[in-house]
Every structure is written in structure tokens, then in C-alpha cells.
Motif scaffolding. Structure first.
Motif, mmCIF file in Angstrom:
data_model
loop_
_atom_site.group_PDB
_atom_site.id
_atom_site.type_symbol
_atom_site.label_atom_id
_atom_site.label_comp_id
_atom_site.label_asym_id
_atom_site.label_seq_id
_atom_site.Cartn_x
_atom_site.Cartn_y
_atom_site.Cartn_z
ATOM 1 N N LYS A 70 45.529 16.723 47.098
ATOM 2 C CA LYS A 70 45.774 17.683 48.189
ATOM 3 C C LYS A 70 44.683 18.752 48.211
ATOM 4 O O LYS A 70 44.162 19.102 49.270
ATOM 5 N N ARG A 73 41.512 17.288 49.670
ATOM 6 C CA ARG A 73 41.624 17.097 51.127
ATOM 7 C C ARG A 73 41.414 18.438 51.844
ATOM 8 O O ARG A 73 40.735 18.518 52.847
ATOM 9 N N GLN A 74 42.009 19.495 51.312
ATOM 10 C CA GLN A 74 41.881 20.807 51.926
ATOM 11 C C GLN A 74 40.443 21.312 51.829
ATOM 12 O O GLN A 74 39.935 21.932 52.770
ATOM 13 N N LYS A 77 38.221 19.836 54.524
ATOM 14 C CA LYS A 77 38.452 20.422 55.836
ATOM 15 C C LYS A 77 37.690 21.716 56.014
ATOM 16 O O LYS A 77 37.233 22.033 57.098
#
Length: 79
Positions: A70, A73-74, A77
Motif C-alpha cells: 500500500k 502504491r501511494q 501516485k
């Protein structure tokens, strides 16, 4: 931190020493007599690190794989 490097020949050794000197690293050449002692110190530290990690896991002090994924993934971004 210590690193033991076994070069293949004299030319590799000269290149490595020149590289270390250029970057201003402290090094000790000709430690072949001390290799066993250095290996023992390394193994002791390694065992201590493994025991500490095992204790942390047993205490629940760790990061779950899903949380790491997680986080990555952040970060993607944001950039």
C-alpha cells in the motif's frame, strides 16, 4: 561497516585500492591472517541481529506485506 574483498589478481587489487584512496575511504590491506577472527565477529553480529528480529516478530513488532505494498502504491501516485 566492514567489507572483506578477495580480489582475483594484483591488478584488481591495485584498481580497488586506487578507487578507495580516491574517495578517501579508510581501509586495511593484507588482513588475510585476521580473516577467521573477522568472520567470527561477523557471524556473532549476524546471529544477534537474527535473534533480535525473531524477538520483534514474536512481540508483534513488524510491518505486514499488505501495508508495504500500500505504501509503495501511494508513493507511485505522488511521483
Amino acid at each position: 561497516m566492514s567489507i572483506l574483498v578477495m580480489t582475483k589478481n594484483e591488478q584488481e587489487e591495485k584498481i580497488l585500492l586506487t578507487f578507495l584512496e580516491t574517495l578517501g575511504y579508510n581501509y586495511q590491506a593484507g588482513v588475510s591472517d585476521e580473516v577467521e577472527k573477522m568472520n567470527a565477529v561477523f557471524l556473532e553480529k549476524y546471529r544477534d541481529d537474527i535473534e533480535q528480529a525473531d524477538a520483534e516478530i514474536a512481540d508483534g513488532d513488524y510491518v505486514k506485506q499488505a501495508d508495504v505494498e500500500k505504501l509503495f502504491r501511494q508513493r507511485r501516485k505522488v511521483f
